[in-house]
Scaffold this active site. Structure first.
Site, short mmCIF file in Angstrom:
data_model
loop_
_atom_site.label_atom_id
_atom_site.label_comp_id
_atom_site.label_asym_id
_atom_site.label_seq_id
_atom_site.Cartn_x
_atom_site.Cartn_y
_atom_site.Cartn_z
N GLU A 18 0.84 -1.03 0.02
CA GLU A 18 -0.15 -0.15 0.13
C GLU A 18 0.43 1.49 0.09
OE1 GLU A 18 -4.10 -1.96 2.44
OE2 GLU A 18 -2.93 -0.39 2.97
N GLU A 36 -4.43 -8.16 -0.68
CA GLU A 36 -4.68 -8.17 0.79
C GLU A 36 -6.29 -7.57 0.01
OE1 GLU A 36 -2.30 -6.08 3.17
OE2 GLU A 36 -4.39 -5.41 4.23
#
Length: 391
Positions: free
Chosen positions: A142, A231
């Site tokens: 991320e 994820e």
């Protein structure tokens, strides 16, 4: 009971190759899976999740590289594939800068890009020397949601891939945007040198609307590359994973990730968590049962095939071919039972075995049903999920 349109399955009309379904182990944050929990997560029999993918972190500190090793080794023994993602580079490679209102934001120093590639290589080598061959390693978890870890701009990510990722000795995953934001991955797909050094376009699906699941640019330019969802938790991290019928939302989410987005992998966040596929007591949750309908039966190397995706309101169907079988997963989110006919064009086995999850049952065998002239009809109970294996 509601009657639905026939769901037509065409085992010869192939789509993406499935790499698997799985979850994250992060011993530093929530503790290690126990020996029994590893078997529950990666075993494929009754009362098992059937996970074939494990994601682990890449600790910045080498002294912590063994934290998730035991779980990774057991996952491999049970046939699973392991990938890894870093949250931060080693502190010596990082500088701080101002990012909006954040005055202590972190980024990788440009003069450390080569050293960082070697750091990823060293972690890969450590695991290999300890019996775990990583399938792939990410550049950054991320990079566009990094208040608590390390930021990367799309330009920096593409530059690292172009100039340094070629030296990484396993498959490279990028960019792992927290919300499948295409501004993170478009520059990679549009840069032939960067794209040459990435193997898997990885994405997370936090808050991503279904309308943003398809990725036309990947279809246009991603030939030879893989597309993974690395994820997510869904629909939230606040409710118990045993809420029903809310857990059916997970079934629809995976369906859309396979059919609309055409991901090849679907990886949950923590494997063991109150909102996850395994409860804290090690038992499979309702959310976990819905995942098992895919994970136990759609195995790595299976190929998704064409199927009538929505034969009735609130009914979602996807199909897969592998191991000499055709696997059909059906989600009925509706409040009424549905009489559903399935027809297999081009091929059909003589019988179909099925498994059911509803309010009171978790992936329970329903025996076999005869196939006649390539078709079979079953009742999909209200608010239920079923997997069919046709041999």
């Amino acid at each position: 009971m509601t009657a639905a349109a026939t769901a037509v399955i065409d085992p010869l009309a192939t789509r993406q190759t499935i790499r698997g379904f799985g979850g994250m182990s992060h011993a530093a944050w929530i503790g290690e899976l126990t020996v029994a929990q590893r078997d529950t997560a990666f075993g494929t029999g009754d009362e098992r999740l059937g996970f074939s993918l494990l994601r682990i972190p890449v600790p910045e500190d080498r002294a912590a590289w063994n934290r998730d090793l035991a779980t990774a080794k057991r996952a491999v023994e049970l046939g699973a594939t392991v990938i890894a993602s870093p949250w931060n580079p080693p502190a010596s490679m990082v500088e701080t800068f101002v990012h909006g209102s954040q005055t202590n934001a972190r980024r990788l120093r440009y003069d450390m890009y080569g050293a960082y590639a070697q750091h990823l290589n060293d972690f890969t080598t450590y695991l290999r020397n300890n019996g775990v061959n990583l399938y792939g390693i990410s550049v950054q978890n991320e990079p566009d949601y990094a208040q608590d870890w390390t930021w990367w701009t799309p330009t920096e990510m593409a530059r690292f891939l172009r100039e340094n990722a070629g030296s990484v000795g396993t498959r490279v995953i990028a960019p792992e945007s927290f919300q499948y934001l295409k501004n993170m991955s478009d520059p990679i797909l549009n840069d032939s040198a960067a794209l040459a050094n990435v193997d898997i376009i990885g994405a997370h699906l936090y808050g991503t609307p279904f309308a943003n699941f398809p990725y036309p640019l990947f279809k246009q330019k991603g030939a030879g590359k893989e597309l993974w969802m690395t994820e997510v938790y869904y629909p939230n991290s606040t409710d118990s994973a045993d809420l029903w019928p809310q857990a059916l939302d997970v079934g629809e989410h995976i369906h859309r990730a396979m059919v609309d987005a055409e991901f090849q992998a679907y990886i949950w966040w923590y494997i063991r968590r109150s909102y996850g596929p395994m409860r804290e007591d090690g038992k499979i949750s309702k959310r976990g049962a819905t995942m098992a309908h895919f994970a136990r039966f759609v195995r790595p190397g299976y190929v998704r095939v064409e199927a009538t995706a929505k034969p009735a309101t609130d009914v979602y169907v996807s199909a897969y071919r592998g191991g000499g079988s055709t696997v059909v997963v059906a989600v009925n989110k509706g409040a009424a039972a549905v009489s559903q006919q399935f027809t297999l064009s081009n091929s059909a086995g003589p019988s179909v075995s099925s498994w059911l999850t509803d309010a009171s049952r978790n992936v329970v065998s329903q025996g076999t049903t005869a196939v006649s002239n390539g078709s079979f009809t079953v009742t999909l109970p209200a608010r239920s999920m079923m997997t069919f294996v046709i041999r």
